[in-house]
Design an enzyme around this catalytic site. Structure first.
Site, mmCIF file in Angstrom:
data_model
loop_
_atom_site.group_PDB
_atom_site.id
_atom_site.type_symbol
_atom_site.label_atom_id
_atom_site.label_comp_id
_atom_site.label_asym_id
_atom_site.label_seq_id
_atom_site.Cartn_x
_atom_site.Cartn_y
_atom_site.Cartn_z
ATOM 1 N N GLY A 25 0.831 -1.205 0.000
ATOM 2 C CA GLY A 25 0.000 0.000 0.000
ATOM 3 C C GLY A 25 0.863 1.253 0.000
ATOM 4 O O GLY A 25 0.523 2.272 0.603
ATOM 5 N N ALA A 26 1.997 1.163 -0.716
ATOM 6 C CA ALA A 26 2.950 2.276 -0.702
ATOM 7 C C ALA A 26 2.557 3.378 -1.677
ATOM 8 O O ALA A 26 3.254 4.380 -1.793
ATOM 9 C CB ALA A 26 4.348 1.755 -1.036
ATOM 10 N N GLY A 29 -1.199 7.659 0.992
ATOM 11 C CA GLY A 29 -1.323 7.844 2.441
ATOM 12 C C GLY A 29 -0.093 7.517 3.262
ATOM 13 O O GLY A 29 1.016 7.984 3.002
ATOM 14 N N GLY A 31 1.549 4.663 3.668
ATOM 15 C CA GLY A 31 2.571 3.845 3.027
ATOM 16 C C GLY A 31 3.514 4.702 2.200
ATOM 17 O O GLY A 31 4.739 4.508 2.219
ATOM 18 N N SER A 154 -5.039 -0.688 14.050
ATOM 19 C CA SER A 154 -5.766 0.556 14.297
ATOM 20 C C SER A 154 -6.416 0.462 15.667
ATOM 21 O O SER A 154 -6.755 -0.642 16.122
ATOM 22 C CB SER A 154 -6.862 0.728 13.241
ATOM 23 O OG SER A 154 -7.762 1.750 13.622
ATOM 24 N N TYR A 180 -14.317 -4.275 9.792
ATOM 25 C CA TYR A 180 -13.035 -3.557 9.829
ATOM 26 C C TYR A 180 -12.347 -3.819 11.171
ATOM 27 O O TYR A 180 -11.149 -4.145 11.204
ATOM 28 C CB TYR A 180 -13.246 -2.055 9.614
ATOM 29 C CG TYR A 180 -11.943 -1.261 9.631
ATOM 30 C CD1 TYR A 180 -11.017 -1.384 8.601
ATOM 31 C CD2 TYR A 180 -11.634 -0.393 10.686
ATOM 32 C CE1 TYR A 180 -9.821 -0.663 8.609
ATOM 33 C CE2 TYR A 180 -10.442 0.331 10.704
ATOM 34 C CZ TYR A 180 -9.533 0.195 9.663
ATOM 35 O OH TYR A 180 -8.353 0.899 9.678
HETATM 36 N N1 LIG Z 1 -5.660 6.811 8.073
HETATM 37 C C1 LIG Z 1 -5.981 6.477 9.309
HETATM 38 O O1 LIG Z 1 -6.534 7.286 10.072
HETATM 39 C C2 LIG Z 1 -5.675 5.111 9.840
HETATM 40 C C3 LIG Z 1 -6.002 4.844 11.182
HETATM 41 C C4 LIG Z 1 -5.743 3.590 11.678
HETATM 42 C C5 LIG Z 1 -5.160 2.624 10.877
HETATM 43 N N2 LIG Z 1 -4.853 2.908 9.586
HETATM 44 C C6 LIG Z 1 -4.275 1.847 8.753
HETATM 45 O O2 LIG Z 1 -3.183 2.358 8.022
HETATM 46 C C7 LIG Z 1 -3.011 1.626 6.810
HETATM 47 C C8 LIG Z 1 -2.789 2.589 5.655
HETATM 48 O O3 LIG Z 1 -3.954 3.333 5.480
HETATM 49 P P1 LIG Z 1 -3.996 4.791 4.828
HETATM 50 O O4 LIG Z 1 -4.706 5.648 5.794
HETATM 51 O O5 LIG Z 1 -2.667 5.191 4.321
HETATM 52 O O6 LIG Z 1 -5.018 4.500 3.612
HETATM 53 P P2 LIG Z 1 -4.959 4.883 2.068
HETATM 54 O O7 LIG Z 1 -4.485 6.272 1.871
HETATM 55 O O8 LIG Z 1 -6.299 4.511 1.534
HETATM 56 O O9 LIG Z 1 -3.856 3.896 1.486
HETATM 57 C C9 LIG Z 1 -4.084 2.507 1.475
HETATM 58 C C10 LIG Z 1 -3.127 1.852 0.526
HETATM 59 O O10 LIG Z 1 -3.462 0.449 0.487
HETATM 60 C C11 LIG Z 1 -3.604 0.081 -0.880
HETATM 61 N N3 LIG Z 1 -4.522 -1.046 -1.062
HETATM 62 C C12 LIG Z 1 -5.832 -1.113 -0.776
HETATM 63 N N4 LIG Z 1 -6.331 -2.292 -1.157
HETATM 64 C C13 LIG Z 1 -5.306 -2.990 -1.695
HETATM 65 C C14 LIG Z 1 -5.189 -4.258 -2.282
HETATM 66 N N5 LIG Z 1 -6.235 -5.068 -2.439
HETATM 67 N N6 LIG Z 1 -3.983 -4.668 -2.708
HETATM 68 C C15 LIG Z 1 -2.913 -3.868 -2.594
HETATM 69 N N7 LIG Z 1 -2.955 -2.631 -2.080
HETATM 70 C C16 LIG Z 1 -4.143 -2.199 -1.628
HETATM 71 C C17 LIG Z 1 -4.141 1.334 -1.531
HETATM 72 O O11 LIG Z 1 -4.048 1.244 -2.940
HETATM 73 P P3 LIG Z 1 -5.262 1.806 -3.860
HETATM 74 O O12 LIG Z 1 -5.100 3.287 -3.820
HETATM 75 O O13 LIG Z 1 -5.019 1.166 -5.178
HETATM 76 O O14 LIG Z 1 -6.559 1.374 -3.201
HETATM 77 C C18 LIG Z 1 -3.231 2.363 -0.904
HETATM 78 O O15 LIG Z 1 -1.965 2.344 -1.494
HETATM 79 C C19 LIG Z 1 -4.270 0.743 6.671
HETATM 80 O O16 LIG Z 1 -3.930 -0.578 7.016
HETATM 81 C C20 LIG Z 1 -5.226 1.329 7.692
HETATM 82 O O17 LIG Z 1 -6.128 0.356 8.209
HETATM 83 C C21 LIG Z 1 -5.107 4.148 9.042
#
Ligand SMILES: NC(=O)c1ccc[n+]([C@@H]2O[C@H](COP(=O)([O-])OP(=O)(O)OC[C@H]3O[C@@H](n4cnc5c(N)ncnc54)[C@H](OP(=O)(O)O)[C@@H]3O)[C@@H](O)[C@H]2O)c1
Length: 312
Positions: A25-26, A29, A31, A154, A180
């Site tokens: 997920g790099a 966000g 990553g 999370s 989730y």
């Molecule tokens: N943001 C928050 O407040 C928060 C809070 C708690 C935990 N987290 C955790 O932090 C992690 C990163 O989240 P983020 O906030 O950075 O979200 P994000 O901006 O939506 O980024 C998520 C990344 O995961 C990729 N991804 C999603 N589905 C995928 C799949 N099937 N195969 C491969 N890659 C996939 C996305 O690619 P696409 O763009 O192609 O979908 C994107 O690169 C997650 O595990 C999330 O649960 C986030």
């Protein structure tokens, strides 16, 4: 909400030249921000995500920010075990050893859906996809002679435990919040069992809560969902109450804890811990650290992946 340092501040003075970090997920966000910070250390950073164009954009952004960055990209779709196997092969061709595996990709509150292999979408993507990828990359992690696995969980794990009798939502009405929560609980249990199984081979595992961070993760949330979530998440008296509509940080700060998990000296001899705000936290839901449940989840996950790969 910015009492933590930035991810770039965390890597200040850290030299990982010659080491290899894989981040799922790099392409967006947390990553993407973690990748920039780890590239700054001189590590070879392998960006893994499903969208080729977004991967290319991310690579270009990091190269502009860190001109001497060593970057590779690998297509990875966690909703397909076959695609995960291809990605693991591609990573193997680039990386004889892996020093950091950051299992960061995730989806949140998706409408009901199933992965290619029939797993519920959030459990399948967030947990089972990473379970299989990590299993396939174990030899490279062992080759590092000291490796870390960082699972993005999370505080949302408090929304629900994993139902070990029905993890794929076959016998219950689907609840996107609970699904989730269960997937994020699974991320912690996975880290607990990984650490137990692999620490003798100098591989340690961590689970991370990054805070509430403004990213595209909330793409499936309606205004009502934000309200429901704010009322639903129990506040811990020991920590500041968080209103997800108001109290959020940007990825520069949000990625700090996962990057700290990857490089922090304080964690050299520690594993199987839940991290937030660049500290070890004790205030997770007890079911998320239950070692017996971690073992059961491992066995179930292994069976699901093996059976699905065999075409059952
Ligand atoms: N943001 C928050 O407040 C928060 C809070 C708690 C935990 N987290 C955790 O932090 C992690 C990163 O989240 P983020 O906030 O950075 O979200 P994000 O901006 O939506 O980024 C998520 C990344 O995961 C990729 N991804 C999603 N589905 C995928 C799949 N099937 N195969 C491969 N890659 C996939 C996305 O690619 P696409 O763009 O192609 O979908 C994107 O690169 C997650 O595990 C999330 O649960 C986030």
């Amino acid at each position: 909400m910015t009492s933590t340092p930035t991810a770039l501040e965390v890597v200040d003075g850290v030299d990982l030249t010659g080491k290899i970090c894989v981040i799922t997920g790099a392409s967006a966000g947390l990553g993407r921000e973690s990748a920039r910070a780890l590239a700054k250390t001189g590590a070879h950073v392998i960006l893994a995500a499903r969208n080729r164009a977004a991967l290319a954009d991310t690579e270009a952004w990091i190269r502009a920010e860190v001109p001497d960055a060593v970057i590779s990209t690998v297509e990875l779709d966690l909703t397909s075990l076959a695609a995960i196997r291809s990605a693991a092969k591609a990573i193997d061709a680039i990386a004889p050893a892996i020093h950091v595996l950051m299992n960061n990709a995730g989806v949140m509150f998706t409408p009901f859906g199933r992965t290619t292999d029939g797993f519920e979408m959030q459990f399948g993507t967030n947990h089972l996809g990473h379970f299989e990828l990590t299993r396939l990359l174990e030899p490279q992690l062992a080759m590092a002679g000291g490796a870390r696995i960082v699972n993005l969980s999370s505080d949302g794990h408090r929304l629900a435990d994993v139902d070990l009798d029905d993890p794929n939502w076959q016998h219950r009405e689907y609840d996107k919040f609970a699904a989730y929560g269960a997937s994020k609980t699974a991320n912690i249990l996975h880290a607990v069992e990984l650490d137990r199984r692999l620490r003798d081979r100098a591989i340690r595992a961590y689970a991370v809560h990054p805070g509430v961070v403004a990213t595209s993760l909330a793409r499936h949330m309606s205004r009502d969902d934000f309200t429901a979530l704010t009322e639903f998440v129990p506040s811990d008296p020991a920590r500041d109450k968080v209103d997800v509509r108001r109290d959020f940080s940007m990825p520069e700060h949000g990625a700090a804890t996962q990057v700290w998990a990857a490089v922090g000296d304080d964690l050299a001899d520690v594993g199987s811990v839940y991290l937030a705000d660049c500290r070890i936290q004790e205030d997770m839901a007890p079911y998320a650290m239950d070692e017996a449940r971690a073992r059961r989840l491992w066995e179930i996950s292994e069976r699901f992946c093996t059976d699905a790969s065999a075409g059952h």
